[in-house]
Write a protein that holds these residues in place. Structure first.
Motif, PDB file in Angstrom:
ATOM      1  N   ARG A  63      -7.131 -27.111  14.680  1.00  0.00           N
ATOM      2  CA  ARG A  63      -8.270 -26.263  14.335  1.00  0.00           C
ATOM      3  C   ARG A  63      -7.988 -25.429  13.087  1.00  0.00           C
ATOM      4  O   ARG A  63      -6.840 -25.209  12.717  1.00  0.00           O
ATOM      5  N   THR A  64      -9.050 -24.960  12.481  1.00  0.00           N
ATOM      6  CA  THR A  64      -8.955 -24.087  11.309  1.00  0.00           C
ATOM      7  C   THR A  64      -8.573 -22.670  11.767  1.00  0.00           C
ATOM      8  O   THR A  64      -9.067 -22.212  12.795  1.00  0.00           O
ATOM      9  N   PRO A  65      -7.694 -21.954  11.050  1.00  0.00           N
ATOM     10  CA  PRO A  65      -7.127 -22.257   9.724  1.00  0.00           C
ATOM     11  C   PRO A  65      -5.749 -22.926   9.769  1.00  0.00           C
ATOM     12  O   PRO A  65      -5.226 -23.315   8.736  1.00  0.00           O
ATOM     13  N   GLU A  66      -5.171 -23.053  10.954  1.00  0.00           N
ATOM     14  CA  GLU A  66      -3.787 -23.521  11.033  1.00  0.00           C
ATOM     15  C   GLU A  66      -3.634 -25.013  10.743  1.00  0.00           C
ATOM     16  O   GLU A  66      -2.519 -25.487  10.513  1.00  0.00           O
ATOM     17  N   ASN A  67      -4.749 -25.764  10.737  1.00  0.00           N
ATOM     18  CA  ASN A  67      -4.633 -27.208  10.518  1.00  0.00           C
ATOM     19  C   ASN A  67      -4.133 -27.535   9.110  1.00  0.00           C
ATOM     20  O   ASN A  67      -3.451 -28.548   8.909  1.00  0.00           O
ATOM     21  N   SER A  68      -4.466 -26.691   8.126  1.00  0.00           N
ATOM     22  CA  SER A  68      -3.986 -26.936   6.761  1.00  0.00           C
ATOM     23  C   SER A  68      -2.471 -26.783   6.680  1.00  0.00           C
ATOM     24  O   SER A  68      -1.780 -27.601   6.056  1.00  0.00           O
ATOM     25  N   LEU A  69      -1.944 -25.748   7.309  1.00  0.00           N
ATOM     26  CA  LEU A  69      -0.493 -25.534   7.323  1.00  0.00           C
ATOM     27  C   LEU A  69       0.199 -26.640   8.109  1.00  0.00           C
ATOM     28  O   LEU A  69       1.286 -27.092   7.728  1.00  0.00           O
ATOM     29  N   PHE A  70      -0.429 -27.089   9.186  1.00  0.00           N
ATOM     30  CA  PHE A  70       0.136 -28.165   9.989  1.00  0.00           C
ATOM     31  C   PHE A  70       0.274 -29.442   9.161  1.00  0.00           C
ATOM     32  O   PHE A  70       1.329 -30.085   9.155  1.00  0.00           O
ATOM     33  N   THR A  71      -0.788 -29.803   8.434  1.00  0.00           N
ATOM     34  CA  THR A  71      -0.745 -31.005   7.602  1.00  0.00           C
ATOM     35  C   THR A  71       0.313 -30.877   6.517  1.00  0.00           C
ATOM     36  O   THR A  71       1.066 -31.828   6.255  1.00  0.00           O
ATOM     37  N   ALA A  72       0.378 -29.714   5.882  1.00  0.00           N
ATOM     38  CA  ALA A  72       1.379 -29.498   4.833  1.00  0.00           C
ATOM     39  C   ALA A  72       2.789 -29.593   5.389  1.00  0.00           C
ATOM     40  O   ALA A  72       3.688 -30.179   4.757  1.00  0.00           O
ATOM     41  N   THR A  73       3.004 -29.042   6.568  1.00  0.00           N
ATOM     42  CA  THR A  73       4.332 -29.089   7.196  1.00  0.00           C
ATOM     43  C   THR A  73       4.743 -30.514   7.523  1.00  0.00           C
ATOM     44  O   THR A  73       5.870 -30.931   7.226  1.00  0.00           O
ATOM     45  N   ILE A  74       3.831 -31.288   8.122  1.00  0.00           N
ATOM     46  CA  ILE A  74       4.150 -32.664   8.484  1.00  0.00           C
ATOM     47  C   ILE A  74       4.373 -33.519   7.240  1.00  0.00           C
ATOM     48  O   ILE A  74       5.274 -34.362   7.199  1.00  0.00           O
ATOM     49  N   ASN A  75       3.562 -33.312   6.216  1.00  0.00           N
ATOM     50  CA  ASN A  75       3.733 -34.073   4.974  1.00  0.00           C
ATOM     51  C   ASN A  75       5.091 -33.791   4.336  1.00  0.00           C
ATOM     52  O   ASN A  75       5.792 -34.710   3.907  1.00  0.00           O
ATOM     53  N   ALA A  76       5.447 -32.509   4.256  1.00  0.00           N
ATOM     54  CA  ALA A  76       6.735 -32.131   3.666  1.00  0.00           C
ATOM     55  C   ALA A  76       7.887 -32.670   4.503  1.00  0.00           C
ATOM     56  O   ALA A  76       8.871 -33.210   3.962  1.00  0.00           O
ATOM     57  N   SER A  77       7.769 -32.549   5.817  1.00  0.00           N
ATOM     58  CA  SER A  77       8.835 -33.025   6.710  1.00  0.00           C
ATOM     59  C   SER A  77       8.979 -34.542   6.631  1.00  0.00           C
ATOM     60  O   SER A  77      10.099 -35.067   6.627  1.00  0.00           O
ATOM     61  N   SER A  78       7.858 -35.250   6.568  1.00  0.00           N
ATOM     62  CA  SER A  78       7.900 -36.717   6.477  1.00  0.00           C
ATOM     63  C   SER A  78       8.578 -37.164   5.187  1.00  0.00           C
ATOM     64  O   SER A  78       9.399 -38.090   5.189  1.00  0.00           O
ATOM     65  N   PHE A  79       8.231 -36.506   4.082  1.00  0.00           N
ATOM     66  CA  PHE A  79       8.840 -36.858   2.794  1.00  0.00           C
ATOM     67  C   PHE A  79      10.347 -36.574   2.802  1.00  0.00           C
ATOM     68  O   PHE A  79      11.150 -37.417   2.378  1.00  0.00           O
ATOM     69  N   LEU A  80      10.725 -35.398   3.279  1.00  0.00           N
ATOM     70  CA  LEU A  80      12.149 -35.038   3.324  1.00  0.00           C
ATOM     71  C   LEU A  80      12.914 -35.969   4.261  1.00  0.00           C
ATOM     72  O   LEU A  80      14.065 -36.337   3.980  1.00  0.00           O
ATOM     73  N   PHE A  81      12.283 -36.356   5.367  1.00  0.00           N
ATOM     74  CA  PHE A  81      12.940 -37.266   6.304  1.00  0.00           C
ATOM     75  C   PHE A  81      13.136 -38.636   5.673  1.00  0.00           C
ATOM     76  O   PHE A  81      14.185 -39.274   5.865  1.00  0.00           O
ATOM     77  N   LEU A  82      12.149 -39.098   4.909  1.00  0.00           N
ATOM     78  CA  LEU A  82      12.274 -40.379   4.210  1.00  0.00           C
ATOM     79  C   LEU A  82      13.423 -40.341   3.207  1.00  0.00           C
ATOM     80  O   LEU A  82      14.229 -41.283   3.139  1.00  0.00           O
ATOM     81  N   VAL A  83      13.510 -39.258   2.446  1.00  0.00           N
ATOM     82  CA  VAL A  83      14.608 -39.096   1.490  1.00  0.00           C
ATOM     83  C   VAL A  83      15.944 -39.036   2.225  1.00  0.00           C
ATOM     84  O   VAL A  83      16.934 -39.635   1.789  1.00  0.00           O
ATOM     85  N   PHE A  84      15.967 -38.330   3.350  1.00  0.00           N
ATOM     86  CA  PHE A  84      17.175 -38.230   4.177  1.00  0.00           C
ATOM     87  C   PHE A  84      17.640 -39.619   4.616  1.00  0.00           C
ATOM     88  O   PHE A  84      18.835 -39.938   4.541  1.00  0.00           O
ATOM     89  N   CYS A  85      16.711 -40.445   5.065  1.00  0.00           N
ATOM     90  CA  CYS A  85      17.052 -41.798   5.528  1.00  0.00           C
ATOM     91  C   CYS A  85      17.659 -42.635   4.398  1.00  0.00           C
ATOM     92  O   CYS A  85      18.673 -43.329   4.596  1.00  0.00           O
ATOM     93  N   ILE A  86      17.051 -42.567   3.218  1.00  0.00           N
ATOM     94  CA  ILE A  86      17.535 -43.341   2.081  1.00  0.00           C
ATOM     95  C   ILE A  86      18.915 -42.868   1.642  1.00  0.00           C
ATOM     96  O   ILE A  86      19.821 -43.673   1.384  1.00  0.00           O
ATOM     97  N   PHE A  87      19.092 -41.558   1.565  1.00  0.00           N
ATOM     98  CA  PHE A  87      20.371 -41.002   1.122  1.00  0.00           C
ATOM     99  C   PHE A  87      21.487 -41.324   2.118  1.00  0.00           C
ATOM    100  O   PHE A  87      22.615 -41.644   1.712  1.00  0.00           O
ATOM    101  N   HIS A  88      21.174 -41.250   3.405  1.00  0.00           N
ATOM    102  CA  HIS A  88      22.199 -41.571   4.395  1.00  0.00           C
ATOM    103  C   HIS A  88      22.591 -43.039   4.315  1.00  0.00           C
ATOM    104  O   HIS A  88      23.775 -43.389   4.434  1.00  0.00           O
TER     105      HIS A  88
END
Length: 247
Positions: A63-88
């Motif tokens: 729900r609004t307004p926390e849904n924007s922060l939720f999407t940003a958090t998941i997007n950032a975490s997904s990207f960092l996790f992908l980089v983590f996987c490649i680096f490992h």
């Protein structure tokens, strides 16, 4: 280089701080019920007004307004996790190439888990429930395989010299991840609120356990260098003569 330890640390902190901040905002706005409240009097039924949702990670950001922060958090975490996987994977290929196949399997599961989390984070369960739950299911399942394979690699590969201390901890973390994921999968579809609420608590446990698992790799990344990435992208030396002769 010691600077690379910021990758697993930032991955853990972004996910931890982001998701719990989303939950706090949602709880403050009465969008989700309290994790400590096991009563179902105020739980939403048939979109009634003035009610709160079951406090899962997903519903906290629906729900609004926390849904924007939720999407940003998941997007950032997904990207960092992908980089983590490649680096490992690059780290394993540089130090213990004999286990390259196992590392490639782990990388594949990690990539699918990151993509699944990205889909779940960008598909609001209130509007696109099918895509959201498919992405979440893929992510949860692949995370179990990923942590299992990374723990196996910890037992087989010598990357830091401290594996005898880290290996038992990661075994425990992996067992918790797999066991709680199975329990969560069984409880989530139940109709009785007590079981659904318990599944929400299990989901938060999975998130925190994974963040601690990722944080334990700060030690490995102390021994990581950027040259390992260039070596991963370059052709192995033994393949070069074959390529030259074929040309």
């Amino acid at each position: 280089m010691v600077v690379w330890i910021f990758l697993p640390i930032s991955l853990s902190l972004v996910s931890l701080i982001g998701t719990w901040t989303v939950y706090s905002i949602a709880f403050y706005n009465n969008h989700v019920c309290s994790l400590s409240n096991w009563e179902d009097e105020n739980v939403c039924k048939n979109e009634s007004l003035g009610c709160c949702l079951v406090p899962t990670i997903s519903s906290s950001g629906s729900r609004t307004p926390e849904n924007s922060l939720f999407t940003a958090t998941i997007n950032a975490s997904s990207f960092l996790f992908l980089v983590f996987c490649i680096f490992h994977h690059a780290h394993v290929m540089e130090r213990n190439a004999v286990h390259s196949m196992l590392s490639r399997f782990a990388l594949a599961f990690g990539v699918v888990a990151a993509i699944g989390a990205f889909i779940a984070g960008n598909c609001n369960p209130g509007y696109l429930p099918l895509l959201h739950y498919l992405g979440a299911a893929a992510s949860f399942t692949c995370i179990c395989f990923y942590t299992t394979l990374l723990t196996a690699l910890t037992g087989k590969c010598v990357l830091t010299g401290f594996e005898k201390f880290i290996y038992p901890i990661r075994i425990i973390s992996t067992v918790v991840q797999v066991t709680v994921t199975i329990s969560y999968t069984v409880l989530f579809p139940q109709e009785e609120y007590w079981y659904v609420h318990l599944s929400a608590i299990f989901e938060w446990m999975l998130s925190v356990n994974l963040e601690l698992f990722e944080l334990s790799y700060a030690l490995e990344f102390c021994f990581f260098s950027s040259s390992m990435l260039s070596n991963l992208l370059s052709k192995p030396e033994e393949e070069k003569p074959l390529m030259l002769s074929a040309s």
